[in-house]
Design an enzyme around this catalytic site. Sequence first.
Site, PDB file in Angstrom:
ATOM      1  N   ASP A 175      32.691 -15.518 -50.254  1.00 32.08           N
ATOM      2  CA  ASP A 175      33.906 -15.231 -49.830  1.00 32.08           C
ATOM      3  C   ASP A 175      34.377 -16.291 -49.772  1.00 32.08           C
ATOM      4  O   ASP A 175      34.804 -17.489 -49.604  1.00 32.08           O
ATOM      5  CB  ASP A 175      33.359 -15.499 -48.560  1.00 32.08           C
ATOM      6  CG  ASP A 175      32.553 -16.248 -47.641  1.00 32.08           C
ATOM      7  OD1 ASP A 175      32.396 -16.676 -48.181  1.00 32.08           O
ATOM      8  OD2 ASP A 175      32.054 -15.603 -46.684  1.00 32.08           O
ATOM      9  N   ASN A 226      26.106 -14.118 -34.884  1.00 29.85           N
ATOM     10  CA  ASN A 226      26.256 -12.660 -35.248  1.00 29.85           C
ATOM     11  C   ASN A 226      24.962 -12.052 -35.862  1.00 29.85           C
ATOM     12  O   ASN A 226      25.231 -10.751 -35.413  1.00 29.85           O
ATOM     13  CB  ASN A 226      27.715 -11.864 -34.624  1.00 29.85           C
ATOM     14  CG  ASN A 226      27.999 -12.953 -36.044  1.00 29.85           C
ATOM     15  OD1 ASN A 226      27.854 -12.339 -36.727  1.00 29.85           O
ATOM     16  ND2 ASN A 226      29.821 -11.832 -36.262  1.00 29.85           N
ATOM     17  N   HIS A 255      25.807 -12.010 -39.358  1.00 28.99           N
ATOM     18  CA  HIS A 255      26.960 -11.859 -40.395  1.00 28.99           C
ATOM     19  C   HIS A 255      25.775 -13.179 -41.277  1.00 28.99           C
ATOM     20  O   HIS A 255      25.225 -13.933 -41.430  1.00 28.99           O
ATOM     21  CB  HIS A 255      28.245 -12.160 -40.512  1.00 28.99           C
ATOM     22  CG  HIS A 255      28.981 -13.352 -39.686  1.00 28.99           C
ATOM     23  ND1 HIS A 255      30.227 -13.438 -39.597  1.00 28.99           N
ATOM     24  CD2 HIS A 255      28.151 -14.759 -40.634  1.00 28.99           C
ATOM     25  CE1 HIS A 255      30.132 -14.933 -39.576  1.00 28.99           C
ATOM     26  NE2 HIS A 255      28.958 -15.368 -40.355  1.00 28.99           N
ATOM     27  N   GLU A 268      30.632  -8.577 -41.101  1.00 24.11           N
ATOM     28  CA  GLU A 268      29.790  -8.625 -39.919  1.00 24.11           C
ATOM     29  C   GLU A 268      29.445  -7.663 -39.029  1.00 24.11           C
ATOM     30  O   GLU A 268      29.329  -6.471 -40.025  1.00 24.11           O
ATOM     31  CB  GLU A 268      31.696  -8.411 -39.101  1.00 24.11           C
ATOM     32  CG  GLU A 268      32.472  -9.634 -39.147  1.00 24.11           C
ATOM     33  CD  GLU A 268      32.339 -10.781 -38.857  1.00 24.11           C
ATOM     34  OE1 GLU A 268      31.039 -11.326 -38.584  1.00 24.11           O
ATOM     35  OE2 GLU A 268      33.334 -11.773 -39.330  1.00 24.11           O
TER      36      GLU A 268
END
Length: 248
Positions: free
Chosen positions: A67, A136, A138, A143
């Site tokens: 990313d 979280n 991810h 997400e």
Amino acid sequence: MRIYRAKDYEDMSRKAANILSAQVILKPNSVLGLATGESPLGVYRQLVEWYRKGDLDFSGVTAINLDEYQGLAPDAAQSYRRFMWENFFSRINIRPENLHIPDGLAEDAQAECERYEAVIRGAGGIDMQLLGLGHNGHIGFNEPGAAFEKETHRVALTQSTIEANSRFFGRSADGQGLAEQMPSHAYTMGIRSIMQARRILVIVSGARKAEIVKRAFFGAITPEVPASVLQLHNDVTLVADATALEQL
Ligand code: F6R
């Protein structure tokens, strides 16, 4: 899934570096999917050390990163390209033409995503994908709620990811990360791109991640916990330190 329990961050880094080294030694022209963040820093340090000792050769390796922030120039202090260059690529003998990271300044986001998928396909797919795990759940910047079938795409970062990463963009007088300096969007390989990797290596360290490790690897498979999809992959290795595994 194989789980290796490491004593601490250093031990996790060495164990994961061993697995990546074995991959490169057995297949010198490996395509490695790589991650940024705190988790892989120790892995990169260890690989650099072994390279310097003459035990590893990266001249045939292709690296494809997960990313990049949208809107950051490649040499911006917080860009993932710069992170990879400073912490890893500039210290080993990987060929510049074999390094791939989404272009944060691409004018046409859709075309950039398509180009990136073509890079992955053109390289013959990813042999081993290194992943960190977000608080979280991810993976990459996929997400919670991200569709499992997505390939490389542009995403809006969630508030929790902005809070977790804003510290890299400077700190205010009261020690808070400068969230307003952070880009709001990023390019990320999608869950589908990640799941197509032949082998996946996940590294996790620290008690802060203990709950999400449990939910991701032993909870329900759901887009609400993107990493839970890894339970469906047939070659996943999790290397985690004792504190990250304390809720299992
Ligand atoms: C980084 C990435 C992220 C991180 C995750 C964990 O390229 O894609 O998914 O792996 O946010 O970050 P750290 O390792 O900093 O806790």
